[in-house]
Design a protein around this motif. Sequence first.
Motif, PDB file in Angstrom:
ATOM      1  N   LYS A  98      -7.982   7.044   9.004  1.00  0.00           N
ATOM      2  CA  LYS A  98      -6.806   6.244   8.665  1.00  0.00           C
ATOM      3  C   LYS A  98      -5.902   6.145   9.878  1.00  0.00           C
ATOM      4  O   LYS A  98      -5.881   7.053  10.721  1.00  0.00           O
ATOM      5  CB  LYS A  98      -6.040   6.881   7.491  1.00  0.00           C
ATOM      6  CG  LYS A  98      -6.802   6.799   6.178  1.00  0.00           C
ATOM      7  CD  LYS A  98      -6.139   7.566   5.065  1.00  0.00           C
ATOM      8  CE  LYS A  98      -7.035   7.484   3.814  1.00  0.00           C
ATOM      9  NZ  LYS A  98      -6.495   8.296   2.705  1.00  0.00           N
ATOM     10  N   PRO A  99      -5.126   5.064   9.999  1.00  0.00           N
ATOM     11  CA  PRO A  99      -4.162   4.982  11.105  1.00  0.00           C
ATOM     12  C   PRO A  99      -3.109   6.076  10.963  1.00  0.00           C
ATOM     13  O   PRO A  99      -2.516   6.244   9.893  1.00  0.00           O
ATOM     14  CB  PRO A  99      -3.544   3.590  10.939  1.00  0.00           C
ATOM     15  CG  PRO A  99      -4.468   2.841  10.042  1.00  0.00           C
ATOM     16  CD  PRO A  99      -5.098   3.857   9.154  1.00  0.00           C
ATOM     17  N   ILE A 139      -2.346  17.425   5.546  1.00  0.00           N
ATOM     18  CA  ILE A 139      -3.059  16.434   6.359  1.00  0.00           C
ATOM     19  C   ILE A 139      -4.380  16.078   5.697  1.00  0.00           C
ATOM     20  O   ILE A 139      -4.741  14.895   5.561  1.00  0.00           O
ATOM     21  CB  ILE A 139      -3.284  16.975   7.785  1.00  0.00           C
ATOM     22  CG1 ILE A 139      -1.944  17.116   8.521  1.00  0.00           C
ATOM     23  CG2 ILE A 139      -4.215  16.046   8.573  1.00  0.00           C
ATOM     24  CD1 ILE A 139      -2.047  17.853   9.846  1.00  0.00           C
ATOM     25  N   HIS A 140      -5.127  17.082   5.233  1.00  0.00           N
ATOM     26  CA  HIS A 140      -6.405  16.827   4.565  1.00  0.00           C
ATOM     27  C   HIS A 140      -6.210  15.995   3.299  1.00  0.00           C
ATOM     28  O   HIS A 140      -6.963  15.038   3.044  1.00  0.00           O
ATOM     29  CB  HIS A 140      -7.080  18.150   4.201  1.00  0.00           C
ATOM     30  CG  HIS A 140      -7.494  18.959   5.377  1.00  0.00           C
ATOM     31  ND1 HIS A 140      -7.584  20.334   5.350  1.00  0.00           N
ATOM     32  CD2 HIS A 140      -7.832  18.592   6.647  1.00  0.00           C
ATOM     33  CE1 HIS A 140      -7.975  20.776   6.527  1.00  0.00           C
ATOM     34  NE2 HIS A 140      -8.126  19.734   7.330  1.00  0.00           N
ATOM     35  N   ALA A 141      -5.196  16.356   2.518  1.00  0.00           N
ATOM     36  CA  ALA A 141      -4.944  15.625   1.269  1.00  0.00           C
ATOM     37  C   ALA A 141      -4.607  14.170   1.544  1.00  0.00           C
ATOM     38  O   ALA A 141      -5.069  13.265   0.831  1.00  0.00           O
ATOM     39  CB  ALA A 141      -3.821  16.297   0.483  1.00  0.00           C
ATOM     40  N   ASP A 164       0.827  -1.208   0.000  1.00  0.00           N
ATOM     41  CA  ASP A 164       0.000   0.000   0.000  1.00  0.00           C
ATOM     42  C   ASP A 164       0.860   1.256   0.000  1.00  0.00           C
ATOM     43  O   ASP A 164       2.051   1.235   0.322  1.00  0.00           O
ATOM     44  CB  ASP A 164      -0.905   0.021   1.229  1.00  0.00           C
ATOM     45  CG  ASP A 164      -2.089  -0.917   1.104  1.00  0.00           C
ATOM     46  OD1 ASP A 164      -2.235  -1.563   0.038  1.00  0.00           O
ATOM     47  OD2 ASP A 164      -2.874  -1.015   2.066  1.00  0.00           O
ATOM     48  N   ARG A 165       0.211   2.361  -0.335  1.00  0.00           N
ATOM     49  CA  ARG A 165       0.819   3.687  -0.253  1.00  0.00           C
ATOM     50  C   ARG A 165       0.546   4.273   1.130  1.00  0.00           C
ATOM     51  O   ARG A 165      -0.568   4.185   1.632  1.00  0.00           O
ATOM     52  CB  ARG A 165       0.253   4.598  -1.343  1.00  0.00           C
ATOM     53  CG  ARG A 165       0.694   4.205  -2.739  1.00  0.00           C
ATOM     54  CD  ARG A 165      -0.276   4.707  -3.811  1.00  0.00           C
ATOM     55  NE  ARG A 165      -0.482   6.138  -3.772  1.00  0.00           N
ATOM     56  CZ  ARG A 165       0.230   7.048  -4.441  1.00  0.00           C
ATOM     57  NH1 ARG A 165       1.249   6.632  -5.200  1.00  0.00           N
ATOM     58  NH2 ARG A 165      -0.043   8.333  -4.383  1.00  0.00           N
ATOM     59  N   ILE A 166       1.578   4.881   1.746  1.00  0.00           N
ATOM     60  CA  ILE A 166       1.453   5.473   3.066  1.00  0.00           C
ATOM     61  C   ILE A 166       1.942   6.917   3.007  1.00  0.00           C
ATOM     62  O   ILE A 166       2.995   7.200   2.446  1.00  0.00           O
ATOM     63  CB  ILE A 166       2.240   4.656   4.119  1.00  0.00           C
ATOM     64  CG1 ILE A 166       2.081   5.262   5.525  1.00  0.00           C
ATOM     65  CG2 ILE A 166       3.702   4.518   3.754  1.00  0.00           C
ATOM     66  CD1 ILE A 166       2.651   4.396   6.639  1.00  0.00           C
ATOM     67  N   ASP A 225      -7.132  11.079   0.335  1.00  0.00           N
ATOM     68  CA  ASP A 225      -6.662  10.301  -0.818  1.00  0.00           C
ATOM     69  C   ASP A 225      -7.081   8.830  -0.665  1.00  0.00           C
ATOM     70  O   ASP A 225      -6.613   8.146   0.246  1.00  0.00           O
ATOM     71  CB  ASP A 225      -5.140  10.410  -0.913  1.00  0.00           C
ATOM     72  CG  ASP A 225      -4.592   9.802  -2.203  1.00  0.00           C
ATOM     73  OD1 ASP A 225      -5.285   8.957  -2.818  1.00  0.00           O
ATOM     74  OD2 ASP A 225      -3.460  10.158  -2.589  1.00  0.00           O
ATOM     75  N   PRO A 226      -7.924   8.320  -1.552  1.00  0.00           N
ATOM     76  CA  PRO A 226      -8.374   6.929  -1.411  1.00  0.00           C
ATOM     77  C   PRO A 226      -7.278   5.906  -1.646  1.00  0.00           C
ATOM     78  O   PRO A 226      -7.432   4.739  -1.253  1.00  0.00           O
ATOM     79  CB  PRO A 226      -9.471   6.812  -2.483  1.00  0.00           C
ATOM     80  CG  PRO A 226      -9.126   7.852  -3.501  1.00  0.00           C
ATOM     81  CD  PRO A 226      -8.528   8.993  -2.726  1.00  0.00           C
TER      82      PRO A 226
END
Length: 360
Positions: free
Chosen positions: A118-119, A80-82, A26-28, A86-87
Amino acid sequence: MKERDGKPYAPGMTTPVYPPKPSPGDRIAVLSPSAGLPALYPRPYELGLARLREDFGLEPVEYPTTRTMDATPQARADDIHAAFADPDVTAVIASIGGDDQITVLPFLDRELIRAHPKPFFGMSDNTNLLAFLYSSGVVGYHGTSVMVEFGRPGAMHPQTAESLRAALFTTGAYELRPAERWGDVNGDWADPATFAAEPETPKQGGWTWRGPDRVVEGRSWGGNLEILSWLLMADREISPDPSAYDGGVLILETSEELPSATEVFLILRSMGERGLLRRFPALLMARARTWSFAHPNSPEAAARYATEQREAVERALAAYAPDTLAVFDVDFGHTDPQLVIPYGGTVRVDGPARRITVTY
């Protein structure tokens, strides 16, 4: 009292839920909600990114302020919002801490983050965002930064890596174990020689238990003690109703600023006067950091500092929360190794068995 969906709302009224976990591949998101120190110290930052990719199988995604010093609070909030919206991003981790994240909080969109939980992994100044997530109904994770734990010279500490891997990828109970050896003396990140070997962990580990011998299980709240004091002064992300924290487990740690025992007591006294301390039947007090470049304590001075801090905490508990079960020198916060503690998640403190179990 604020309003949410037309109803009265105060931080602490929402029971946090665990957001979905990422999977390898996954992307983090990697953010700098506080200081953009990757711009000044690229070596530990790049090392941390490499370990995210190679050891954990995650693809780091950077944002405009991740490597920017002195970014505005609005710009950091935008990142932070972006990241949360981001799905294709499944978790968020801080590059490092700092000292002004409190200025970012007014710019955060609570409903956006609640809609895309999200974590989030961070500590120290990231107590601000962890407290924000708690009051928004999202469990966070107190621990780990890209530059410090992932970017540790030589190799990640095995105990840190094991705890982090469990927190990142698994759900359910995880028993914390006391470190056999630990350290808190760092090399200079500007010196390439610092990264030639792992930092030493010369000190003997172990936890110290104080107070009634009982079992406490509840949701955790707290974080860095200095940051909590600022949040209390600014009246940010603190419930006006202390009963909102009833039955919880208080987690506290202090930073490389090495606050004096007097300052630690005074902060805890203020929390006691507010009615907070007695709400928590259990306290996990992290191992005190005892050395920094500004305060290069000798081993004797370091031991004395840690003893004085513990005595200050015990003094505050005796005055305001005598029935609280306390565990000292737990391996989280500004120490090496560092264990991850769910923030707003379930923590079980078993006094008779001398065991601490967290739910990731």
